[in-house]
Motif scaffolding. Structure first.
Motif, PDB file in Angstrom:
ATOM      1  N   CYS A 152      34.100  32.930  43.828  1.00 52.66           N
ATOM      2  CA  CYS A 152      34.293  31.521  44.177  1.00 52.66           C
ATOM      3  C   CYS A 152      34.617  31.388  45.669  1.00 52.66           C
ATOM      4  O   CYS A 152      34.944  32.376  46.336  1.00 52.66           O
ATOM      5  CB  CYS A 152      35.436  30.920  43.345  1.00 52.66           C
ATOM      6  SG  CYS A 152      37.058  31.532  43.804  1.00 52.66           S
ATOM      7  N   ILE A 155      38.123  32.820  46.812  1.00 54.68           N
ATOM      8  CA  ILE A 155      38.227  34.280  46.943  1.00 54.68           C
ATOM      9  C   ILE A 155      37.472  34.769  48.188  1.00 54.68           C
ATOM     10  O   ILE A 155      37.973  35.607  48.935  1.00 54.68           O
ATOM     11  CB  ILE A 155      37.693  34.976  45.667  1.00 54.68           C
ATOM     12  CG1 ILE A 155      38.648  34.688  44.503  1.00 54.68           C
ATOM     13  CG2 ILE A 155      37.526  36.471  45.879  1.00 54.68           C
ATOM     14  CD1 ILE A 155      38.274  35.333  43.192  1.00 54.68           C
ATOM     15  N   CYS A 179      42.830  35.953  36.129  1.00 59.20           N
ATOM     16  CA  CYS A 179      41.448  35.705  36.535  1.00 59.20           C
ATOM     17  C   CYS A 179      40.948  37.052  37.045  1.00 59.20           C
ATOM     18  O   CYS A 179      41.453  37.563  38.046  1.00 59.20           O
ATOM     19  CB  CYS A 179      41.390  34.651  37.641  1.00 59.20           C
ATOM     20  SG  CYS A 179      39.830  34.660  38.531  1.00 59.20           S
ATOM     21  N   ALA A 181      38.293  38.021  38.458  1.00 59.94           N
ATOM     22  CA  ALA A 181      37.671  38.029  39.784  1.00 59.94           C
ATOM     23  C   ALA A 181      38.753  38.103  40.868  1.00 59.94           C
ATOM     24  O   ALA A 181      38.644  38.860  41.832  1.00 59.94           O
ATOM     25  CB  ALA A 181      36.828  36.774  39.973  1.00 59.94           C
ATOM     26  N   TYR A 182      39.811  37.322  40.686  1.00 60.98           N
ATOM     27  CA  TYR A 182      40.902  37.305  41.656  1.00 60.98           C
ATOM     28  C   TYR A 182      41.563  38.695  41.731  1.00 60.98           C
ATOM     29  O   TYR A 182      41.832  39.212  42.818  1.00 60.98           O
ATOM     30  CB  TYR A 182      41.926  36.245  41.258  1.00 60.98           C
ATOM     31  CG  TYR A 182      43.092  36.104  42.201  1.00 60.98           C
ATOM     32  CD1 TYR A 182      42.983  35.365  43.381  1.00 60.98           C
ATOM     33  CD2 TYR A 182      44.314  36.728  41.933  1.00 60.98           C
ATOM     34  CE1 TYR A 182      44.049  35.247  44.253  1.00 60.98           C
ATOM     35  CE2 TYR A 182      45.391  36.607  42.806  1.00 60.98           C
ATOM     36  CZ  TYR A 182      45.260  35.861  43.957  1.00 60.98           C
ATOM     37  OH  TYR A 182      46.317  35.744  44.829  1.00 60.98           O
ATOM     38  N   PHE A 330      42.474  24.211  44.157  1.00 62.92           N
ATOM     39  CA  PHE A 330      43.087  25.373  44.824  1.00 62.92           C
ATOM     40  C   PHE A 330      42.068  26.473  45.147  1.00 62.92           C
ATOM     41  O   PHE A 330      42.303  27.297  46.022  1.00 62.92           O
ATOM     42  CB  PHE A 330      44.262  25.926  43.998  1.00 62.92           C
ATOM     43  CG  PHE A 330      43.841  26.740  42.818  1.00 62.92           C
ATOM     44  CD1 PHE A 330      43.513  26.132  41.625  1.00 62.92           C
ATOM     45  CD2 PHE A 330      43.761  28.122  42.906  1.00 62.92           C
ATOM     46  CE1 PHE A 330      43.110  26.877  40.531  1.00 62.92           C
ATOM     47  CE2 PHE A 330      43.359  28.885  41.821  1.00 62.92           C
ATOM     48  CZ  PHE A 330      43.030  28.253  40.626  1.00 62.92           C
ATOM     49  N   GLY A 331      40.929  26.496  44.461  1.00 69.27           N
ATOM     50  CA  GLY A 331      39.917  27.515  44.763  1.00 69.27           C
ATOM     51  C   GLY A 331      38.895  27.023  45.775  1.00 69.27           C
ATOM     52  O   GLY A 331      37.931  27.718  46.076  1.00 69.27           O
ATOM     53  N   ILE A 386      46.703  29.428  35.581  1.00 69.47           N
ATOM     54  CA  ILE A 386      45.511  30.036  36.159  1.00 69.47           C
ATOM     55  C   ILE A 386      44.804  31.025  35.229  1.00 69.47           C
ATOM     56  O   ILE A 386      45.372  32.022  34.808  1.00 69.47           O
ATOM     57  CB  ILE A 386      45.888  30.786  37.456  1.00 69.47           C
ATOM     58  CG1 ILE A 386      46.758  29.884  38.311  1.00 69.47           C
ATOM     59  CG2 ILE A 386      44.645  31.223  38.198  1.00 69.47           C
ATOM     60  CD1 ILE A 386      47.380  30.582  39.477  1.00 69.47           C
ATOM     61  N   LEU A 414      33.601  24.684  40.418  1.00 68.12           N
ATOM     62  CA  LEU A 414      33.376  25.640  41.505  1.00 68.12           C
ATOM     63  C   LEU A 414      32.289  26.632  41.187  1.00 68.12           C
ATOM     64  O   LEU A 414      32.345  27.289  40.133  1.00 68.12           O
ATOM     65  CB  LEU A 414      34.665  26.441  41.715  1.00 68.12           C
ATOM     66  CG  LEU A 414      35.429  26.157  42.987  1.00 68.12           C
ATOM     67  CD1 LEU A 414      36.250  24.923  42.777  1.00 68.12           C
ATOM     68  CD2 LEU A 414      36.289  27.344  43.329  1.00 68.12           C
ATOM     69  N   GLY A 416      30.767  30.019  40.981  1.00 68.23           N
ATOM     70  CA  GLY A 416      31.363  31.367  40.942  1.00 68.23           C
ATOM     71  C   GLY A 416      32.669  31.462  40.186  1.00 68.23           C
ATOM     72  O   GLY A 416      33.225  32.543  40.066  1.00 68.23           O
ATOM     73  N   CYS A 417      33.189  30.342  39.674  1.00 62.40           N
ATOM     74  CA  CYS A 417      34.440  30.439  38.912  1.00 62.40           C
ATOM     75  C   CYS A 417      34.113  30.468  37.426  1.00 62.40           C
ATOM     76  O   CYS A 417      33.585  29.502  36.885  1.00 62.40           O
ATOM     77  CB  CYS A 417      35.365  29.262  39.209  1.00 62.40           C
ATOM     78  SG  CYS A 417      36.805  29.253  38.107  1.00 62.40           S
ATOM     79  N   SER A 419      36.539  31.315  35.232  1.00 62.78           N
ATOM     80  CA  SER A 419      37.791  31.189  34.499  1.00 62.78           C
ATOM     81  C   SER A 419      38.147  29.746  34.204  1.00 62.78           C
ATOM     82  O   SER A 419      38.660  29.424  33.145  1.00 62.78           O
ATOM     83  CB  SER A 419      38.941  31.804  35.301  1.00 62.78           C
ATOM     84  OG  SER A 419      38.705  33.162  35.501  1.00 62.78           O
ATOM     85  N   ILE A 420      37.904  28.871  35.179  1.00 62.53           N
ATOM     86  CA  ILE A 420      38.371  27.499  35.016  1.00 62.53           C
ATOM     87  C   ILE A 420      37.199  26.539  34.863  1.00 62.53           C
ATOM     88  O   ILE A 420      37.228  25.612  34.065  1.00 62.53           O
ATOM     89  CB  ILE A 420      39.231  27.087  36.236  1.00 62.53           C
ATOM     90  CG1 ILE A 420      40.572  27.826  36.183  1.00 62.53           C
ATOM     91  CG2 ILE A 420      39.467  25.586  36.268  1.00 62.53           C
ATOM     92  CD1 ILE A 420      41.537  27.435  37.273  1.00 62.53           C
TER      93      ILE A 420
HETATM   94  S1  SF4 Z   1      40.266  30.997  38.533  1.00 63.93           S
HETATM   95 FE1  SF4 Z   1      38.264  30.423  39.404  1.00 63.93          FE
HETATM   96  S2  SF4 Z   1      38.786  29.299  41.282  1.00 63.93           S
HETATM   97 FE2  SF4 Z   1      40.615  30.470  40.688  1.00 63.93          FE
HETATM   98  S3  SF4 Z   1      40.442  32.415  41.770  1.00 63.93           S
HETATM   99 FE3  SF4 Z   1      39.520  32.740  39.748  1.00 63.93          FE
HETATM  100  S4  SF4 Z   1      37.347  32.363  40.078  1.00 63.93           S
HETATM  101 FE4  SF4 Z   1      38.408  31.469  41.828  1.00 63.93          FE
END
Ligand code: SF4
Length: 466
Positions: A152, A155, A179, A181-182, A330-331, A386, A414, A416-417, A419-420
């Motif tokens: 996202c 990141i 998350c 990816a985070y 926030f992302g 999150i 978003l 690439g996200c 998770s949300i």
């Molecule tokens: S939850 Fe989504 S917006 Fe937040 S860091 Fe992970 S991928 Fe990025």
């Protein structure tokens, strides 16, 4: 009676001269101070590091408490960048030694002689634009330096910030969230910053909540020990509780602005400026501009200034403007959205940190174990916030939309996200059933990239309000 605030904030900067009337900012010295402290972070941090021999700890998301308690200097890495600082802010700062920040009226008189009025009109919008330009720049740095294109915006930007300035910090404080990816991004920081301090939040599969809390408490204790080794300070229950007390007060003021002031039918400023203030708070809340006590003073003063202006009738009647929650931001999000909504007759509110449980206070008492309390706070935020499951997350959105009494919700999807962003269909359905207010979704990849689509989408959306 109230001062008049020009409703025509521009979309492109060529017609923004009237965006905020001077009067709007005369009494907002706290916001100007916060803006200045954000943008002038580089010099402040250099002083801390080289003159005062303090240790800089990179943090992302609002997880600065442990670094403060250890006597380190938490920094959201973008603040190490060199920013173009608005001339007016520079002037205010250079004059502050002489006059003090609070004597703004005298400063405005001073500014008038130099025909700074145009600068004053646009100062806050300029600050937000400056920060956004830098975000985009660092997003590009992230991409150019090999971060996966699947991630996202947030990141990629964070990675870029560490590529750019990671070498200046003594360590990163990595608090994992739910998350993947985070967490993968946090892993990748190894190649950019030599020292990593980890607080691993156990996955919920452990099942037994007592056990999870125990493991997390232990993980936090270990991180504290590493922070002590870096800073050379001893972290005591007192130093933790002192920091939590400051944080709790900041959160209280933050919530007063988010709920009490934003619910008012009369705003202390133009609603677009109000959105900008919320945006600035959202960004700077992560590291308290590296000085928690100073941040507390500014935000408490901000609440005082807002209340005084409302009491005196200085600002704008917003009773006819629908209140729109824009989330998640926030992302990454396009701040142009707030301008578009404003032009279409609405007002945008942001409340991400509360939705994610990060404005919850941390209990402080004589008999409490502060490390365990912090563990409870983190667990709570990550189980309802999150990256948790869609059902819980959509309930959080719903709860805050209800609490804010908003008239509509814009969901910011978003790229690439995973998770949300995929919870929108569920959220839409829940809002339709329980709140019966309009919702819409907009897509975001990079600031400035999708403005036309946002305009079209929101044009149709705003027509749903009488
Ligand atoms: S939850 Fe989504 S917006 Fe937040 S860091 Fe992970 S991928 Fe990025």
């Amino acid at each position: 009676m109230g001062s008049i605030i020009h409703p025509n904030r521009g979309f492109h900067g060529d017609d923004i001269k009237m965006s905020v009337f001077t009067d709007d900012l005369v009494n907002f010295s706290s916001v100007l101070r916060m803006s200045y402290n954000f943008l002038a972070g580089r010099d402040y941090l250099k002083r801390k590091k080289f003159r005062e021999r303090k240790k800089l700890i990179a943090i992302t998301l609002p997880f600065s408490d442990l670094a403060f308690a250890a006597g380190g200097v938490p920094v959201f890495p973008i603040r190490m960048e060199k920013f173009k600082i608005n001339k007016y802010l520079l002037m205010l700062n250079s004059a502050k030694g002489l006059l003090g920040w609070n004597l703004t009226t005298r400063l405005i008189e001073f500014a008038r002689q130099f025909d700074f009025l145009k600068i004053i009109d646009t100062v806050l919008e300029d600050v937000i634009r400056t920060i956004n330009d830098k975000y985009n720049e660092l997003f590009d740095v992230g991409e150019e330096n090999g971060i996966s294109s699947d991630f996202c915006y947030g990141i990629k930007g964070l990675y870029g910030m560490h590529v750019s300035k990671g070498k200046n910090v003594d360590a990163t404080l990595n608090i994992t969230i739910r998350c993947s990816a985070y967490n993968k991004y946090l892993e990748s920081l190894k190649s950019l910053v030599p020292k990593q301090i980890w607080v691993d939040i156990p996955p919920r599969e452990i099942g037994n909540p007592g056990k999870t809390l125990e493991i997390l408490t232990k993980n936090i204790s270990n991180a504290i020990e590493e922070l002590e080794n870096i800073t050379g300070n001893v972290v005591t229950d007192n130093s933790l509780n002192k920091q939590f007390r400051i944080g709790n007060q900041v959160k209280r003021y933050y919530k007063t602005i988010t709920y009490e002031i934003s619910a008012s039918d009369f705003y202390p400023c133009n609603p677009a400026t109000f959105s900008e203030i919320l945006a600035l708070l959202g960004i700077s809340f992560q590291d308290y501009n590296s000085n928690a006590q100073r941040y507390l003073e500014n935000i408490s003063y901000l609440v005082k200034e807002m209340r005084e202006r409302i009491k005196k009738g200085i600002g704008m009647d917003v009773s006819k403007m629908p209140r729109i929650l824009l989330t998640p931001i926030f992302g990454g999000w396009d701040p142009e959205t707030q301008e578009i909504v404003y032009k279409l007759g609405g007002r945008v509110l942001y409340a991400d940190w509360d939705i994610l449980g990060l404005l919850d206070e941390i209990p402080v008492s004589k008999n409490s174990n502060p490390v365990e309390e912090y563990a409870r706070f983190l667990l709570n935020a990550t189980t309802k916030g999150i990256g948790c499951d869609n059902n819980t997350l959509t309930n959080s959105y719903l709860r805050i939309a209800k609490k804010l009494k908003v008239d509509g919700v814009i969901f910011n999807q978003l790229f690439g996200c995973h998770s949300i962003s995929n919870c929108y269909p569920m959220l839409k359905e829940k809002i339709r059933r329980t709140l019966e207010i309009p919702t819409t979704v907009i897509n975001f990849n990079r600031i400035g990239e999708n403005v036309e689509q946002i305009k079209t989408r929101l044009g149709a959306f705003m027509e749903m309000f009488p």
